[in-house]
Design a protein around this motif. Structure first.
Motif, PDB file in Angstrom:
ATOM      1  N   ASN A   1       0.951  -1.010  -0.087  1.00  0.00           N
ATOM      2  CA  ASN A   1      -0.197   0.006  -0.199  1.00  0.00           C
ATOM      3  C   ASN A   1       0.920   1.301   0.085  1.00  0.00           C
ATOM      4  O   ASN A   1       0.712   2.373  -0.660  1.00  0.00           O
ATOM      5  CB  ASN A   1      -1.086   0.093   1.117  1.00  0.00           C
ATOM      6  CG  ASN A   1      -2.139  -0.991   0.992  1.00  0.00           C
ATOM      7  OD1 ASN A   1      -2.442  -1.523  -0.199  1.00  0.00           O
ATOM      8  ND2 ASN A   1      -2.587  -1.482   2.208  1.00  0.00           N
ATOM      9  N   LYS A   2       2.013   1.166   0.840  1.00  0.00           N
ATOM     10  CA  LYS A   2       2.966   2.375   0.792  1.00  0.00           C
ATOM     11  C   LYS A   2       3.482   2.534  -0.646  1.00  0.00           C
ATOM     12  O   LYS A   2       3.734   3.668  -0.809  1.00  0.00           O
ATOM     13  CB  LYS A   2       3.929   2.030   1.818  1.00  0.00           C
ATOM     14  CG  LYS A   2       4.820   3.252   2.134  1.00  0.00           C
ATOM     15  CD  LYS A   2       5.781   2.779   3.139  1.00  0.00           C
ATOM     16  CE  LYS A   2       7.011   3.987   3.376  1.00  0.00           C
ATOM     17  NZ  LYS A   2       7.869   3.712   4.627  1.00  0.00           N
ATOM     18  N   GLU A   3       3.914   1.415  -1.278  1.00  0.00           N
ATOM     19  CA  GLU A   3       4.555   1.554  -2.581  1.00  0.00           C
ATOM     20  C   GLU A   3       3.374   1.870  -3.647  1.00  0.00           C
ATOM     21  O   GLU A   3       3.625   2.903  -4.541  1.00  0.00           O
ATOM     22  CB  GLU A   3       4.918   0.145  -2.922  1.00  0.00           C
ATOM     23  CG  GLU A   3       6.215  -0.111  -2.145  1.00  0.00           C
ATOM     24  CD  GLU A   3       7.326   1.067  -1.854  1.00  0.00           C
ATOM     25  OE1 GLU A   3       7.555   1.503  -3.078  1.00  0.00           O
ATOM     26  OE2 GLU A   3       7.834   1.082  -0.762  1.00  0.00           O
ATOM     27  N   ARG A   4       2.116   1.575  -3.459  1.00  0.00           N
ATOM     28  CA  ARG A   4       1.125   2.196  -4.500  1.00  0.00           C
ATOM     29  C   ARG A   4       1.080   3.420  -4.352  1.00  0.00           C
ATOM     30  O   ARG A   4       0.733   4.158  -5.247  1.00  0.00           O
ATOM     31  CB  ARG A   4      -0.213   1.276  -4.139  1.00  0.00           C
ATOM     32  CG  ARG A   4      -0.060   0.006  -4.518  1.00  0.00           C
ATOM     33  CD  ARG A   4      -1.243  -0.784  -3.995  1.00  0.00           C
ATOM     34  NE  ARG A   4      -1.529  -2.150  -4.637  1.00  0.00           N
ATOM     35  CZ  ARG A   4      -1.843  -3.431  -3.864  1.00  0.00           C
ATOM     36  NH1 ARG A   4      -2.435  -2.988  -2.745  1.00  0.00           N
ATOM     37  NH2 ARG A   4      -1.922  -4.467  -4.847  1.00  0.00           N
ATOM     38  N   GLN A   5       1.193   4.137  -3.073  1.00  0.00           N
ATOM     39  CA  GLN A   5       0.820   5.482  -2.954  1.00  0.00           C
ATOM     40  C   GLN A   5       1.895   6.288  -3.315  1.00  0.00           C
ATOM     41  O   GLN A   5       1.824   7.358  -3.891  1.00  0.00           O
ATOM     42  CB  GLN A   5       0.688   5.824  -1.208  1.00  0.00           C
ATOM     43  CG  GLN A   5       0.444   7.013  -0.971  1.00  0.00           C
ATOM     44  CD  GLN A   5      -0.981   7.829  -1.535  1.00  0.00           C
ATOM     45  OE1 GLN A   5      -1.947   7.045  -1.504  1.00  0.00           O
ATOM     46  NE2 GLN A   5      -1.011   8.661  -2.398  1.00  0.00           N
TER      47      GLN A   5
ATOM     48  N   THR B   1       1.635   6.382  -7.077  1.00  0.00           N
ATOM     49  CA  THR B   1       0.251   7.318  -7.446  1.00  0.00           C
ATOM     50  C   THR B   1       1.192   8.902  -7.274  1.00  0.00           C
ATOM     51  O   THR B   1       0.828   9.678  -8.074  1.00  0.00           O
ATOM     52  CB  THR B   1      -0.658   7.259  -6.507  1.00  0.00           C
ATOM     53  OG1 THR B   1      -1.107   5.759  -6.618  1.00  0.00           O
ATOM     54  CG2 THR B   1      -1.622   8.261  -6.791  1.00  0.00           C
ATOM     55  N   ASP B   2       1.711   9.151  -6.158  1.00  0.00           N
ATOM     56  CA  ASP B   2       2.228  10.526  -5.875  1.00  0.00           C
ATOM     57  C   ASP B   2       3.238  10.804  -6.959  1.00  0.00           C
ATOM     58  O   ASP B   2       3.302  12.010  -7.490  1.00  0.00           O
ATOM     59  CB  ASP B   2       2.728  10.476  -4.700  1.00  0.00           C
ATOM     60  CG  ASP B   2       1.904  10.284  -3.258  1.00  0.00           C
ATOM     61  OD1 ASP B   2       0.643  10.474  -3.544  1.00  0.00           O
ATOM     62  OD2 ASP B   2       2.251  10.169  -2.044  1.00  0.00           O
TER      63      ASP B   2
ATOM     64  N   ALA C   1       2.395  14.389 -13.820  1.00  0.00           N
ATOM     65  CA  ALA C   1       1.299  15.022 -14.512  1.00  0.00           C
ATOM     66  C   ALA C   1       1.305  16.624 -14.096  1.00  0.00           C
ATOM     67  O   ALA C   1       0.862  17.380 -14.986  1.00  0.00           O
ATOM     68  CB  ALA C   1       0.196  14.287 -14.201  1.00  0.00           C
ATOM     69  N   ASP C   2       1.379  17.032 -12.660  1.00  0.00           N
ATOM     70  CA  ASP C   2       1.437  18.156 -12.620  1.00  0.00           C
ATOM     71  C   ASP C   2       2.366  18.893 -13.021  1.00  0.00           C
ATOM     72  O   ASP C   2       2.011  20.436 -13.193  1.00  0.00           O
ATOM     73  CB  ASP C   2       1.340  18.428 -11.015  1.00  0.00           C
ATOM     74  CG  ASP C   2      -0.086  17.894 -10.494  1.00  0.00           C
ATOM     75  OD1 ASP C   2      -0.890  17.741 -11.051  1.00  0.00           O
ATOM     76  OD2 ASP C   2      -0.070  17.691  -9.103  1.00  0.00           O
ATOM     77  N   SER C   3       3.645  18.398 -13.176  1.00  0.00           N
ATOM     78  CA  SER C   3       4.562  19.306 -13.880  1.00  0.00           C
ATOM     79  C   SER C   3       4.803  19.527 -15.496  1.00  0.00           C
ATOM     80  O   SER C   3       5.520  20.161 -16.096  1.00  0.00           O
ATOM     81  CB  SER C   3       6.045  18.821 -13.465  1.00  0.00           C
ATOM     82  OG  SER C   3       6.041  17.641 -14.046  1.00  0.00           O
TER      83      SER C   3
END
Length: 121
Positions: free
Chosen positions: A103-107, A110-111, A117-119
């Protein structure tokens, strides 16, 4: 104060106490049920990828509750796990996914994608 520091290094004393209680419960089971819970526990340790001690202990305690009830009722092991014990175990583990390291790696993934994408990439 010292106990808090030690627990940061060694893990929660409560989790260790729960582990010992769980092991004692297992020892009280009839042999066939103990064999089944040992097999499931081993699979959970390898396939479960659970890194949170409290989540792992809750999963094992819930498993012990299930197997103890089956032993008391005389429910055959196959009636609990079905024809595919791996499917049973994987389904059981899904109920405790909040404690898995993935779950930590999935997050993180995603981050990273959100940041890219934001850059404007």
């Amino acid at each position: 104060m010292t106990a808090g520091w030690i627990e940061k290094i060694t893990g929660s004393f409560d989790d260790k106490k729960r582990w010992r209680q769980y092991k004692a419960r297992k020892e009280q089971l009839p042999t066939s049920y103990r064999t089944a819970i040992d097999g499931l526990e081993r699979y959970f340790m390898y396939a479960g990828s659970i890194v949170k001690g409290d989540v792992l202990m809750q999963m094992l305690e819930d498993l012990a509750d299930l197997i103890e009830r089956a032993a008391v009722d005389g429910t055959p092991i196959r009636d609990i796990v079905g024809d595919d014990p791996v499917e049973f175990a994987d389904t059981f583990i899904q109920n405790y996914s909040d404690g898995q390291w993935i779950n930590k790696e999935r997050q993180r993934l995603t981050d990273a994608i959100d940041k890219a994408a934001d850059s404007g990439a």
